[in-house]
Design a protein around this motif. Structure first.
Motif, PDB file in Angstrom:
ATOM      1  N   CYS A   1      -5.726 -17.183 -11.603  1.00 59.82           N
ATOM      2  CA  CYS A   1      -6.121 -16.409 -12.777  1.00 59.82           C
ATOM      3  C   CYS A   1      -7.387 -17.022 -13.376  1.00 59.82           C
ATOM      4  CB  CYS A   1      -5.013 -16.418 -13.841  1.00 59.82           C
ATOM      5  SG  CYS A   1      -3.517 -15.545 -13.335  1.00 59.82           S
TER       6      CYS A   1
ATOM      7  N   CYS B   1      -3.493 -18.393 -18.679  1.00 56.95           N
ATOM      8  CA  CYS B   1      -3.222 -16.948 -18.607  1.00 56.95           C
ATOM      9  C   CYS B   1      -1.722 -16.677 -18.676  1.00 56.95           C
ATOM     10  CB  CYS B   1      -3.790 -16.393 -17.303  1.00 56.95           C
ATOM     11  SG  CYS B   1      -3.643 -14.600 -17.149  1.00 56.95           S
TER      12      CYS B   1
ATOM     13  N   HIS C   1      -0.688 -13.540 -18.185  1.00 53.23           N
ATOM     14  CA  HIS C   1      -0.569 -12.345 -17.328  1.00 53.23           C
ATOM     15  C   HIS C   1      -0.162 -11.111 -18.147  1.00 53.23           C
ATOM     16  CE1 HIS C   1      -0.305 -15.935 -15.018  1.00 53.23           C
ATOM     17  NE2 HIS C   1       0.989 -16.078 -15.209  1.00 53.23           N
TER      18      HIS C   1
ATOM     19  N   CYS D   1      -6.758 -11.363 -13.963  1.00 55.36           N
ATOM     20  CA  CYS D   1      -5.447 -12.009 -13.830  1.00 55.36           C
ATOM     21  C   CYS D   1      -4.936 -11.790 -12.401  1.00 55.36           C
ATOM     22  CB  CYS D   1      -4.485 -11.410 -14.851  1.00 55.36           C
ATOM     23  SG  CYS D   1      -2.775 -11.869 -14.551  1.00 55.36           S
ATOM     24  N   ALA D   2      -4.706 -12.885 -11.705  1.00 52.53           N
ATOM     25  CA  ALA D   2      -4.282 -12.811 -10.294  1.00 52.53           C
ATOM     26  C   ALA D   2      -2.868 -12.256 -10.156  1.00 52.53           C
ATOM     27  CB  ALA D   2      -4.372 -14.188  -9.660  1.00 52.53           C
ATOM     28  N   VAL D   3      -2.053 -12.467 -11.179  1.00 48.31           N
ATOM     29  CA  VAL D   3      -0.674 -11.969 -11.126  1.00 48.31           C
ATOM     30  C   VAL D   3      -0.681 -10.438 -11.206  1.00 48.31           C
ATOM     31  CG1 VAL D   3       1.526 -11.893 -12.391  1.00 48.31           C
ATOM     32  CG2 VAL D   3       0.371 -14.087 -12.009  1.00 48.31           C
TER      33      VAL D   3
HETATM   34 ZN   LIG Z   1      -2.690 -14.194 -15.107  1.00 52.12          ZN
END
Ligand SMILES: [Zn+2]
Ligand SMILES: Nc1nc2c(ncn2[C@@H]2O[C@H](COP(=O)(O)OP(=O)(O)O)[C@@H](O)[C@H]2O)c(=O)[nH]1
Ligand SMILES: [Mg+2]
Length: 315
Positions: free
Chosen positions: A264, A269, A271, A277-279
């Motif tokens: 992220c 983060c 999320h 945001c990688a999630v």
């Molecule tokens: Zn995130």
């Protein structure tokens, strides 16, 4: 004398000593856990030191609680700032669910996992009453199995009533202390009876109108099986809240989110609304279950609302 707490009934505890004697025991004094107030100082599964009460050979005082290997704790359903010990010294947990009779409460699974995950307690997700399933329920089961197997949980189905899957399930329990939880009516007592018919625990009919199970078990209790296994049956836990956790803890304990969160943009983060945001990206790409994410957001909102309430009430 030393023994294991096998039942708690409010102010009294049943303690079983190593040679099998059972004493009605009580404890004196106030107890805290990590600075938090407890509604119950002693949990089923606790190892304790006993002293017989003078003049009565069947009752005893709990003098000391031996150090716990672990414990499962939840926010007290009645007193918001108290913690309630569910069980201590457990090797694994089973969250028992149904898809029908009563209907699935999927959110409960994620809440239960959030309780066991910080403690590294292996948790098995079991769906009971497979004998009642039509194609529709088998399809729901397949989807749930996929979600939770993907993130490393043992997921299985059984029929406590007809015995399907019971042999394999039983072998999971051998030589272990297992906590079994689930809403009332999912078949916890029936399952334990199937595993050990001698126990003959009371079970209850589900009301045709509401699909809700009536209350039979009110207190946690440990049952020993012949195969050398112990099961802790917990009363139907209706809800699990997490205002005792902070938002970061919650996000760290959704294990598949934690795997992505280092990618992220912001190291802190959550999320939720943060950019890059990688999630959230993993959810869009189907790598992370949206169902889990929705439950995550609900829990975060609950914590946030509670904190806001406390800020405004200056507790
Ligand atoms: Zn995130
Ligand atoms: N059809 C079906 N009914 C079950 C099964 N397991 C339990 N039940 C029924 O579900 C009801 C609630 O069971 P009980 O063991 O009292 O649930 P608990 O509240 O979780 O302890 C009872 O009427 C049981 O007979 C199962 O595998 N299949
Ligand atoms: Mg029961």
């Amino acid at each position: 004398m030393q023994g294991t707490v096998i039942k708690s009934t409010g102010s009294w505890y049943q303690v079983k000593t190593n040679n099998g004697d059972i004493f009605r025991s009580r404890i004196i004094g106030k107890f805290r856990l990590d600075g938090k107030k407890l509604t119950n100082p002693v949990a089923v599964g606790d190892q304790v030191e006993l002293e017989l009460e003078t003049g009565d050979e069947r009752t005893a005082l709990i003098k000391k609680i031996l150090p716990r290997k672990n414990y499962v704790v939840r926010q007290s359903p009645r007193k918001a700032h108290f913690l309630h010990l569910i069980a201590a010294n457990i090797d694994q947990a089973v969250v028992l669910n149904t898809i029908v009779q009563p209907n699935l409460k999927q959110g409960f699974i994620d809440r239960f996992l959030l309780m066991t995950e910080p403690l590294d307690i292996p948790t098995i997700i079991v769906f009971n009453k497979s004998d009642l399933w039509t194609d529709k329920e088998w399809d729901i089961y397949a989807q749930l199995e996929h979600i939770y197997q993907k993130i490393g949980y043992d997921v299985r189905f059984i029929s406590a009533l007809e015995g399907e899957g019971i042999k394999d399930f039983k072998s999971l329990l051998k030589d272990k202390i297992t906590l079994i939880s689930g809403h009332s009516g999912v078949g916890k007592s029936t399952l334990i009876n199937t595993l050990e018919p001698q126990l003959d625990l009371a079970t209850f009919e589900i009301s045709n109108y509401s699909g809700k199970g009536q209350h039979t078990t009110t207190f946690a209790e440990m049952h020993d099986l012949n195969i050398g296994a112990s099961i802790i049956d917990t009363p139907g836990i209706k809800s699990l809240s997490f205002i005792n956790m902070n938002p970061q803890e919650v996000s760290h304990n959704f294990r598949e989110f934690f795997e992505y969160s280092h990618q992220c943009k912001f190291s802190n983060c959550m999320h939720i609304n943060e950019p890059k945001c990688a999630v959230k990206k993993a959810i869009q790409e189907g790598e992370i279950s949206e169902l889990r994410y929705i439950n995550y957001i609900t829990i975060q909102e609950e914590i946030n609302n509670q904190n806001a309430w406390e800020r405004n009430n200056d507790l």
